[in-house]
Design a protein around this motif. Structure first.
Motif, PDB file in Angstrom:
ATOM      1  N   ALA A 119       0.880  -1.166   0.000  1.00 22.94           N
ATOM      2  CA  ALA A 119       0.000   0.000   0.000  1.00 22.94           C
ATOM      3  C   ALA A 119       0.918   1.217   0.000  1.00 22.94           C
ATOM      4  N   LEU A 120       1.173   1.760  -1.173  1.00 22.34           N
ATOM      5  CA  LEU A 120       2.276   2.706  -1.348  1.00 22.34           C
ATOM      6  C   LEU A 120       2.105   3.984  -0.547  1.00 22.34           C
ATOM      7  N   ASP A 121       0.913   4.539  -0.511  1.00 25.71           N
ATOM      8  CA  ASP A 121       0.719   5.805   0.201  1.00 25.71           C
ATOM      9  C   ASP A 121       0.868   5.657   1.710  1.00 25.71           C
ATOM     10  N   PHE A 122       0.678   4.452   2.211  1.00 24.61           N
ATOM     11  CA  PHE A 122       0.820   4.201   3.649  1.00 24.61           C
ATOM     12  C   PHE A 122       2.195   3.627   3.981  1.00 24.61           C
ATOM     13  N   GLU A 123       2.976   3.318   2.952  1.00 25.55           N
ATOM     14  CA  GLU A 123       4.268   2.655   3.146  1.00 25.55           C
ATOM     15  C   GLU A 123       4.101   1.383   3.987  1.00 25.55           C
ATOM     16  N   THR A 124       3.010   0.683   3.718  1.00 28.23           N
ATOM     17  CA  THR A 124       2.657  -0.535   4.454  1.00 28.23           C
ATOM     18  C   THR A 124       2.793  -1.742   3.537  1.00 28.23           C
ATOM     19  N   SER A 125       3.308  -2.825   4.076  1.00 29.56           N
ATOM     20  CA  SER A 125       3.374  -4.065   3.308  1.00 29.56           C
ATOM     21  C   SER A 125       2.664  -5.180   4.072  1.00 29.56           C
ATOM     22  N   ILE A 126       1.904  -5.977   3.329  1.00 27.51           N
ATOM     23  CA  ILE A 126       1.248  -7.165   3.875  1.00 27.51           C
ATOM     24  C   ILE A 126       1.835  -8.344   3.123  1.00 27.51           C
ATOM     25  N   GLU A 127       2.573  -9.197   3.825  1.00 31.72           N
ATOM     26  CA  GLU A 127       3.399 -10.210   3.181  1.00 31.72           C
ATOM     27  C   GLU A 127       2.951 -11.624   3.553  1.00 31.72           C
ATOM     28  N   PHE A 128       3.167 -12.534   2.632  1.00 29.46           N
ATOM     29  CA  PHE A 128       2.997 -13.956   2.906  1.00 29.46           C
ATOM     30  C   PHE A 128       4.332 -14.646   2.662  1.00 29.46           C
ATOM     31  N   CYS A 129       4.755 -15.465   3.620  1.00 25.17           N
ATOM     32  CA  CYS A 129       6.010 -16.210   3.491  1.00 25.17           C
ATOM     33  C   CYS A 129       5.723 -17.696   3.610  1.00 25.17           C
ATOM     34  N   TRP A 130       6.059 -18.423   2.553  1.00 28.58           N
ATOM     35  CA  TRP A 130       5.800 -19.853   2.480  1.00 28.58           C
ATOM     36  C   TRP A 130       6.778 -20.624   3.357  1.00 28.58           C
ATOM     37  N   ALA A 131       6.290 -21.251   4.434  1.00 26.82           N
ATOM     38  CA  ALA A 131       7.127 -22.070   5.314  1.00 26.82           C
ATOM     39  C   ALA A 131       6.206 -22.998   6.105  1.00 26.82           C
ATOM     40  N   PRO A 132       5.669 -24.050   5.478  1.00 29.79           N
ATOM     41  CA  PRO A 132       4.652 -24.869   6.143  1.00 29.79           C
ATOM     42  C   PRO A 132       5.136 -25.606   7.377  1.00 29.79           C
ATOM     43  N   PHE A 133       6.457 -25.871   7.470  1.00 35.39           N
ATOM     44  CA  PHE A 133       7.008 -26.504   8.657  1.00 35.39           C
ATOM     45  C   PHE A 133       7.716 -25.504   9.574  1.00 35.39           C
ATOM     46  N   LEU A 134       7.917 -24.270   9.112  1.00 32.86           N
ATOM     47  CA  LEU A 134       8.756 -23.257   9.767  1.00 32.86           C
ATOM     48  C   LEU A 134      10.226 -23.662   9.667  1.00 32.86           C
ATOM     49  N   VAL A 135      10.571 -24.892  10.059  1.00 36.11           N
ATOM     50  CA  VAL A 135      11.946 -25.365   9.895  1.00 36.11           C
ATOM     51  C   VAL A 135      12.172 -25.759   8.432  1.00 36.11           C
ATOM     52  N   GLU A 136      13.410 -26.138   8.113  1.00 37.25           N
ATOM     53  CA  GLU A 136      13.814 -26.295   6.714  1.00 37.25           C
ATOM     54  C   GLU A 136      13.555 -27.693   6.158  1.00 37.25           C
ATOM     55  N   LEU A 137      13.018 -27.720   4.949  1.00 34.82           N
ATOM     56  CA  LEU A 137      12.855 -28.946   4.176  1.00 34.82           C
ATOM     57  C   LEU A 137      13.750 -28.830   2.951  1.00 34.82           C
ATOM     58  N   LYS A 138      14.714 -29.758   2.818  1.00 37.42           N
ATOM     59  CA  LYS A 138      15.700 -29.669   1.746  1.00 37.42           C
ATOM     60  C   LYS A 138      15.801 -30.987   1.000  1.00 37.42           C
ATOM     61  N   LYS A 139      16.439 -30.925  -0.163  1.00 37.12           N
ATOM     62  CA  LYS A 139      16.702 -32.136  -0.930  1.00 37.12           C
ATOM     63  C   LYS A 139      18.093 -32.672  -0.618  1.00 37.12           C
ATOM     64  N   GLY A 140      18.172 -33.998  -0.524  1.00 36.65           N
ATOM     65  CA  GLY A 140      19.438 -34.666  -0.307  1.00 36.65           C
ATOM     66  C   GLY A 140      19.761 -35.569  -1.483  1.00 36.65           C
ATOM     67  N   PRO A 141      20.630 -36.547  -1.300  1.00 34.63           N
ATOM     68  CA  PRO A 141      20.993 -37.476  -2.376  1.00 34.63           C
ATOM     69  C   PRO A 141      19.773 -38.218  -2.920  1.00 34.63           C
TER      70      PRO A 141
END
Length: 388
Positions: free
Chosen positions: A172-194
């Motif tokens: 919202a540019l005139d308010f200098e406000t941001s409403i954000e969504f951050c994808w992290a369904p586990f909060l901790v990290e899910l990574k690829k291995g071998p």
């Protein structure tokens, strides 16, 4: 539950030597489509609807927001499904849902009221601030609701959406406000291995948490993905330190993951600068004996079976009680459990005339929520909490 078991030493050695920090790409930022990353829920059979009695955690309010009833109110909804920031699977009216009463229910706590959402007032209080919703697709459901609640008062050209890795941000540019969504369904990290094996790191969080720094209001959820199992599981192995495990009691894993999150919050956030809210689990209505959400048109007035506190809530409350940082637990579970009428059901896509004659042939989404709808009430509650 199966006992925890270690992978053989040779496999463990391979993981330690060849492990790569590649982050699984579950969220496609620039897509306007709603990523039903947990579409497996649509066919899961729940033992019961998840419900919980609210605790007495408070931000100073004397009102118990989660204890109340749904009131039919013709002045609702506060926006319509033409909001340009809604993803296709939640625009139930556009997709052909024939009824609309599900949009007109307002949550009324016993003994007090939640103020009607006022977009200008909310943006004024959030001026020059960042508010971020962190979690899974149900949290994205809530993010879309919040953006649609505010965007109508902002002139065209003075609002925009940007993408950064797993995050998407409404400005919202005139308010200098941001409403954000951050994808992290586990909060901790899910990574690829071998061999592209998916490793859920119960003690690593920084790859996700780096996006949370400098935010004024953080709203978290994490529950549903931890209970996925068998073919719907989102990981192949757990990892904690140098120990790799094929199986673990999911609530033990959940407790370990939440503890990693809690330690990060305690060590990295300043309660004088950042408000932290943890939203309780959103209920599903997938039971076959009357709880399926297809063709449901009225909220439940009461519960006909014994209240059940989901294991996730027990674990979450235990972790929050051990934190130094003051985290508010926003309980939306009980109120939402009454709303079996509020899910997209088969209306996650537009149907042609022939398809409309056989709606039961389609998979029914009884996890996410139609918008306008139930998440709007969560955001009215959120707005009220942030006034305290």
């Amino acid at each position: 539950m199966a006992k925890c078991s270690s992978i053989c030493p040779k496999v463990l050695l391979l993981l330690l030597v060849f492990f790569t920090p590649f982050q699984l790409s579950f969220f496609h930022g620039k897509s306007s489509e709603f990523d039903l990353e947990d579409e497996a829920w649509l066919e899961e059979k729940d033992d019961e609807v998840n419900m919980v009695q609210s605790g007495h955690d408070s931000l100073g309010s004397s009102c118990e927001f989660s204890d109340g009833k749904w009131v039919y109110d013709l002045s609702y909804p506060l926006y319509d499904s033409s909001c340009p920031y809604l993803s296709t699977p939640v625009t139930c009216q556009k997709n052909g849902r024939p009824d609309s009463d599900y949009e007109k229910w307002r949550w009324k706590p016993h003994g007090c009221s939640i103020p009607r959402f006022d977009a200008l007032h909310f943006l004024g209080r959030m001026r020059r601030k960042r508010i971020m919703l962190v979690g899974d697709s149900i949290m994205r459901n809530q993010w879309e609701s919040l953006v649609c609640l505010v965007q109508g008062v902002i002139p065209t050209g003075r609002k925009t959406v940007t993408y950064d890795g797993p995050s998407m941000t409404f400005h919202a540019l005139d308010f200098e406000t941001s409403i954000e969504f951050c994808w992290a369904p586990f909060l901790v990290e899910l990574k690829k291995g071998p061999q592209n094996k998916r490793i859920l790191h119960l003690d690593l969080i920084e790859e996700n948490a780096k996006y949370w720094r400098g935010v004024d209001v953080l709203v978290y959820d994490s529950a549903h993905w931890w209970t996925h199992s068998d073919k719907w599981s989102s990981w192949d192995y757990y990892m904690e330190g140098n120990t790799v495990l094929r199986s673990m009691n999911p609530m033990v894993a959940y407790q370990k993951g939440l503890t990693t999150w809690a330690k990060w919050v305690d060590l990295n956030l300043d309660p004088h600068k950042t408000r932290v809210i943890f939203r309780s689990v959103s209920p599903r209505h997938n039971r076959q004996n009357g709880w399926k959400c297809y063709n449901q048109k009225q909220p439940l007035e009461f519960f006909s079976h014994q209240l059940h506190v989901p294991e996730q809530m027990v674990v979450l409350k235990g972790v929050l009680k051990g934190m130094r940082f003051p985290v508010y637990l926003q309980d939306i579970t009980m109120m939402s459990a009454l709303r079996k009428d509020g899910h997209p059901s088969v209306y996650t896509r537009a149907m042609d005339q022939e398809q409309k004659q056989h709606p039961r042939d389609f998979t029914s989404d009884c996890s996410h929520w139609c918008l306008p709808g139930v998440p709007d009430a969560w955001n009215e509650m959120l707005s009220a909490l942030l006034q305290v």
